[in-house]
Design a protein around this motif. Structure first.
Motif, PDB file in Angstrom:
ATOM      1  N   MET A   7       0.829  -1.205   0.000  1.00 31.50           N
ATOM      2  CA  MET A   7       0.000   0.000   0.000  1.00 31.50           C
ATOM      3  C   MET A   7       0.865   1.257   0.000  1.00 31.50           C
ATOM      4  N   GLU A  15       0.636   3.919  -3.003  1.00 28.63           N
ATOM      5  CA  GLU A  15       0.215   5.294  -2.737  1.00 28.63           C
ATOM      6  C   GLU A  15       1.346   6.295  -2.973  1.00 28.63           C
ATOM      7  N   ASP A  20     -11.646  -4.271   1.707  1.00 29.89           N
ATOM      8  CA  ASP A  20     -10.857  -3.102   1.300  1.00 29.89           C
ATOM      9  C   ASP A  20      -9.504  -3.516   0.729  1.00 29.89           C
ATOM     10  N   ASP A  21      -8.891  -4.543   1.306  1.00 27.28           N
ATOM     11  CA  ASP A  21      -7.611  -5.034   0.786  1.00 27.28           C
ATOM     12  C   ASP A  21      -7.797  -5.624  -0.609  1.00 27.28           C
ATOM     13  N   TRP A  73      -7.897  -2.876  -3.171  1.00 26.37           N
ATOM     14  CA  TRP A  73      -6.578  -2.327  -3.493  1.00 26.37           C
ATOM     15  C   TRP A  73      -5.777  -3.277  -4.374  1.00 26.37           C
ATOM     16  N   GLU A 120     -11.378   2.875  -9.574  1.00 27.43           N
ATOM     17  CA  GLU A 120     -11.168   4.079  -8.767  1.00 27.43           C
ATOM     18  C   GLU A 120     -12.505   4.725  -8.418  1.00 27.43           C
TER      19      GLU A 120
END
Length: 157
Positions: free
Chosen positions: A6, A10, A121-122, A125, A145
């Motif tokens: 992550m 990011e 959520d993982d 991503w 997105e």
């Protein structure tokens, strides 16, 4: 390991900064950011395996699937991917964010994570990371997105 992934995604991908190619320098930077070396090495290996999927020699062979087919999950996958996660993957296929091949890549990458169970959520991503790394995946990445950051803006095709 997922925290390292992550951080990299990011920091370098979303901010569009140049991604360091020198693995030693990157490892040093991640260590300074507070990550442990074993986790850094696992994350870098995970990313290398994802990148290798673009190489036609290393790409897994997936069979084409009919539009009315559905995925049967192995017992190991069912233990790691909750009903919610499996349902979300199906939803992503139905709205054409994923196809059979990209779904299999996502599942393969999820199974390589060192978490005993994947949070929704993982999963989102990981889908973003996979789509971002696929040639021609810009539209699907954009849709993902929107799903993550503006769920009311998604248009079903």
């Amino acid at each position: 390991m997922f925290d390292v992934l992550m951080y990299l995604f990011e920091t370098y991908v979303q901010s569009e900064l140049d991604f360091m190619v020198d693995q030693d320098a990157l490892t040093d930077e991640l260590t300074r950011a507070g990550f442990q070396k074993p986790e850094i090495y696992k994350a870098l290996s995970w990313l290398e395996q994802l990148a290798a999927l673009h190489d036609s020699e290393d790409a897994p062979e997936y069979t084409a699937c009919a539009s009315d087919s559905f995925r049967i999950y192995a017992s190991e996958e069912m233990l790691k991917l909750s009903t919610e996660c499996r349902g979300f993957l199906l939803f992503l296929e139905q709205i054409r964010v994923l196809n059979c091949d990209t779904r299999e890549i996502v599942i393969e990458r999820l199974m390589e994570l060192d978490s005993p169970e994947i949070e929704l959520d993982d999963l989102k991503w990981v889908v973003m990371m996979v789509l971002f790394n696929l040639p021609g995946g810009e539209n699907a990445c954009h849709q993902m997105e929107e799903l993550m950051f503006e769920p009311e803006a998604i248009t079903i095709q």
